[in-house]
Design a protein around this motif. Structure first.
Motif, PDB file in Angstrom:
ATOM      1  N   PHE A 232       0.832  -1.202   0.000  1.00 32.69           N
ATOM      2  CA  PHE A 232       0.000   0.000   0.000  1.00 32.69           C
ATOM      3  C   PHE A 232       0.868   1.254   0.000  1.00 32.69           C
ATOM      4  CE2 PHE A 232      -2.445   3.199   2.540  1.00 32.69           C
ATOM      5  CZ  PHE A 232      -3.416   3.455   1.577  1.00 32.69           C
ATOM      6  N   GLN A 233       0.655   2.117  -1.002  1.00 30.83           N
ATOM      7  CA  GLN A 233       1.405   3.366  -1.110  1.00 30.83           C
ATOM      8  C   GLN A 233       0.582   4.488  -0.466  1.00 30.83           C
ATOM      9  OE1 GLN A 233       4.477   3.428  -2.429  1.00 30.83           O
ATOM     10  NE2 GLN A 233       4.366   1.225  -2.874  1.00 30.83           N
ATOM     11  N   PHE A 234       0.861   4.787   0.790  1.00 31.10           N
ATOM     12  CA  PHE A 234       0.057   5.762   1.523  1.00 31.10           C
ATOM     13  C   PHE A 234       0.117   7.154   0.882  1.00 31.10           C
ATOM     14  CE2 PHE A 234      -0.401   9.055   4.810  1.00 31.10           C
ATOM     15  CZ  PHE A 234      -1.675   8.747   5.260  1.00 31.10           C
ATOM     16  N   LYS A 235       1.276   7.526   0.365  1.00 33.83           N
ATOM     17  CA  LYS A 235       1.443   8.848  -0.233  1.00 33.83           C
ATOM     18  C   LYS A 235       0.502   9.044  -1.417  1.00 33.83           C
ATOM     19  CE  LYS A 235       5.016  12.047  -1.881  1.00 33.83           C
ATOM     20  NZ  LYS A 235       6.462  12.201  -2.193  1.00 33.83           N
ATOM     21  N   THR A 236       0.355   7.992  -2.235  1.00 36.34           N
ATOM     22  CA  THR A 236      -0.562   8.044  -3.386  1.00 36.34           C
ATOM     23  C   THR A 236      -1.998   8.221  -2.922  1.00 36.34           C
ATOM     24  OG1 THR A 236       0.896   6.599  -4.660  1.00 36.34           O
ATOM     25  CG2 THR A 236      -1.378   6.784  -5.430  1.00 36.34           C
TER      26      THR A 236
ATOM     27  N   ALA B 159      -3.049   9.401   0.012  1.00 37.09           N
ATOM     28  CA  ALA B 159      -3.226  10.690   0.686  1.00 37.09           C
ATOM     29  C   ALA B 159      -3.385  11.820  -0.325  1.00 37.09           C
ATOM     30  CB  ALA B 159      -2.035  10.968   1.601  1.00 37.09           C
ATOM     31  N   ALA B 160      -2.579  11.790  -1.396  1.00 32.97           N
ATOM     32  CA  ALA B 160      -2.665  12.832  -2.429  1.00 32.97           C
ATOM     33  C   ALA B 160      -4.039  12.815  -3.096  1.00 32.97           C
ATOM     34  CB  ALA B 160      -1.564  12.625  -3.462  1.00 32.97           C
ATOM     35  N   LEU B 161      -4.551  11.612  -3.377  1.00 37.34           N
ATOM     36  CA  LEU B 161      -5.868  11.483  -4.001  1.00 37.34           C
ATOM     37  C   LEU B 161      -6.970  11.929  -3.045  1.00 37.34           C
ATOM     38  CD1 LEU B 161      -7.717  10.548  -6.300  1.00 37.34           C
ATOM     39  CD2 LEU B 161      -7.587   8.226  -5.356  1.00 37.34           C
ATOM     40  N   LEU B 162      -6.867  11.524  -1.783  1.00 35.91           N
ATOM     41  CA  LEU B 162      -7.886  11.891  -0.799  1.00 35.91           C
ATOM     42  C   LEU B 162      -7.964  13.407  -0.625  1.00 35.91           C
ATOM     43  CD1 LEU B 162      -9.953  10.908   1.287  1.00 35.91           C
ATOM     44  CD2 LEU B 162      -8.105  10.814   2.965  1.00 35.91           C
ATOM     45  N   LEU B 163      -6.831  14.067  -0.661  1.00 36.99           N
ATOM     46  CA  LEU B 163      -6.820  15.522  -0.533  1.00 36.99           C
ATOM     47  C   LEU B 163      -7.497  16.183  -1.733  1.00 36.99           C
ATOM     48  CD1 LEU B 163      -3.263  16.138   0.959  1.00 36.99           C
ATOM     49  CD2 LEU B 163      -5.459  16.366   2.118  1.00 36.99           C
ATOM     50  N   GLN B 164      -7.278  15.635  -2.922  1.00 34.00           N
ATOM     51  CA  GLN B 164      -7.952  16.151  -4.123  1.00 34.00           C
ATOM     52  C   GLN B 164      -9.473  16.002  -3.975  1.00 34.00           C
ATOM     53  OE1 GLN B 164      -6.847  17.636  -6.845  1.00 34.00           O
ATOM     54  NE2 GLN B 164      -4.722  17.062  -7.174  1.00 34.00           N
ATOM     55  N   VAL B 165      -9.886  14.833  -3.479  1.00 37.22           N
ATOM     56  CA  VAL B 165     -11.317  14.550  -3.298  1.00 37.22           C
ATOM     57  C   VAL B 165     -11.914  15.481  -2.251  1.00 37.22           C
ATOM     58  CG1 VAL B 165     -12.963  12.815  -2.499  1.00 37.22           C
ATOM     59  CG2 VAL B 165     -11.099  12.149  -4.013  1.00 37.22           C
ATOM     60  N   MET B 166     -11.218  15.624  -1.131  1.00 35.57           N
ATOM     61  CA  MET B 166     -11.701  16.484  -0.039  1.00 35.57           C
ATOM     62  C   MET B 166     -11.815  17.927  -0.501  1.00 35.57           C
ATOM     63  SD  MET B 166     -12.628  16.662   3.131  1.00 35.57           S
ATOM     64  CE  MET B 166     -12.807  17.929   4.380  1.00 35.57           C
TER      65      MET B 166
END
Length: 468
Positions: free
Chosen positions: A223-227, A229-236
């Motif tokens: 699991f690549q957490f950085k990937t 997290a970056a996507l979740l921030l875009q969604v948020m």
């Protein structure tokens, strides 16, 4: 003086949904989904909207209804109802941020609405064979290179919005929402059905609905957490942008609500309608993009360059172009109306101006700010900040910082200072007591979950800006 109120539940829901439903749904959501894995983005977006956004939306409406006044005074009023005394600077800071956002955001927003109106008029002329100019890249580049033409279409949008706001809550905002929002949904459904009937449309549907878990960071190696997290921030960020959480609009619209209104039900309708528009917009844009083998990550120019090119190659394309820009314009203008109302509310009540004078002041300031932003496009007046024209800078400043900060500021206040008053206000209009789990989850969201995510969003945006 008696405070204005909404005429009915449907009018309030459609007006508030109209505030949330705007360019963020019809214009921004499809290309954001295209750039971030389609179904993966949609899956996380739905989780954010109904697991987090719904509760922020509900709390802000309850906060406004509990205050029944402008944002500047509202903080102290609600704190007093919660048996707490606070500094008046709580409200002054929030009011200043709200006013700043509702004056600067329309300065950027109305430029894009002006483009939309320009395209709508040209699409109608092209459909009626009164013009032989296609809506292509050359037309868009010519428009964005002309200060005078962009200002002309922007001012038309500003004047139209002023005319609606001057008529007040029931006769202006509520009445136009009852007219425009049903038209918007009919046009969206028509366009979505038409796009889904295209050859190869299923590829776009599959891309939009099927999550790709590798885009979330799940790979054969772990699991690549950085990937993720970056996507979740875009969604948020998209959820905050789409639900109109960072402008003070929801507080103002809530302040016009009767205590008899069932906020749980109304908020569910508002969040659902807002999400439905985003879904329908995805069904319109992404199948069309895949059917014509275009890159789904086309970005902000998708609506003004890519889609008109797609429509031109379809049977009845000229008519579809008119319908698309009509629904885009309706979605945009209803959001602009809400921004104006938030600014007018603070100015009229704190500066003791009547509605007409407050509307003229807001409209005049919007015209000046828009003119300055448009001048920065000009080669003769190359005003830039951090190597960005003022349009891009203002968009990043408000979208990534000032709106997010207002959401964070009000969320912390609601969670840590007046959460009891907020929950008591939500209870009004509801016969059954709120479940304990619901109240605990709401407090958890306001005190910890939302603030932590917003702080990370803020830091990430600041880091990206510094590294540019």
């Amino acid at each position: 003086m008696k405070r204005a109120q909404w005429g009915g539940q449907i009018g309030f829901i459609l007006a508030t949904a109209g505030s949330a439903i705007g360019l963020g749904n019809v214009w921004r959501f499809p290309y954001m989904a295209g750039q971030n894995g389609g179904g993966t983005f949609l899956f996380l977006y739905l989780l954010c909207v109904f697991g987090l956004g719904y509760f922020l939306l509900l709390s802000k409406l309850a906060f406004g209804r509990c205050a029944h006044t402008n944002m500047v005074d509202g903080f102290s009023v609600v704190a007093a109802k919660n048996k707490k005394i606070i500094s008046p600077w709580w409200g002054k800071t929030a009011g200043a941020l709200s006013l700043f956002n509702t004056l600067l955001v329309p300065g950027v927003y109305v430029v894009v609405i002006g483009w939309t109106l320009f395209y709508l008029v040209h699409a109608v002329l092209y459909l009626l064979h009164l013009s032989d100019t296609p809506l292509n890249k050359t037309l868009f580049e010519g428009l964005t290179a002309s200060f005078g033409e962009q200002l002309f279409w922007s001012v038309i949008c500003i004047v139209a919005t002023m005319g609606i706001i001057m008529r007040g809550i029931r006769k202006g905002i509520e009445k136009i929402s009852l007219l425009l929002m049903p038209i918007l949904f009919v046009l969206l459904v028509f366009m979505a059905v038409r796009m889904l009937l295209m050859p190869d449309a299923f590829k776009g549907i599959e891309f939009f609905l099927k999550p790709d878990f590798t885009a979330m960071g799940f790979t054969a190696d772990g699991f690549q957490f950085k990937t993720f997290a970056a996507l979740l921030l875009q969604v948020m960020g998209q959820a905050v942008y789409s639900l109109s959480l960072g402008l003070g609009v929801l507080f103002v619209y809530g302040s016009y609500l009767s205590d008899k209104e069932n906020l749980l039900k109304s908020t569910a309708w508002i969040a659902s309608l807002d999400t439905l528009v985003a879904l329908l917009s995805g069904f319109i844009v992404l199948p069309a993009v895949f059917a014509f083998h275009l890159p789904p990550e086309s970005g902000p120019t998708l609506s003004f360059i890519t889609l008109p090119m797609v429509f031109e190659q379809m049977l009845g394309g000229a008519f579809l172009t008119v319908v698309f820009f009509a629904l885009l314009f309706i979605a945009a203008i209803t959001s602009l109306i809400s921004m104006y109302e938030a600014a007018v509310n603070v100015i009229s009540e704190k500066m003791h101006l009547n509605r007409t004078h407050a509307v003229c002041l807001v409209g005049g300031l919007n015209s000046i700010i828009t003119g300055i932003i448009l001048l920065s496009f000009s080669k003769t007046v190359p005003w830039q900040i951090n190597n960005m024209d003022l349009f891009s800078f203002a968009d990043i400043l408000t979208g990534s910082f000032t709106m997010g900060f207002l959401v964070l500021y009000t969320t912390l206040f609601m969670g840590w200072v007046v959460s009891t008053a907020i929950i008591q206000n939500i209870q009004k209009g509801i016969s059954k007591p709120l479940p304990k789990f619901f109240k605990r989850y709401l407090r958890l969201t306001l005190r910890f979950t939302a603030p932590l995510l917003l702080i990370v969003l803020f830091i990430t945006a600041l880091t990206d800006l510094i590294n540019q």
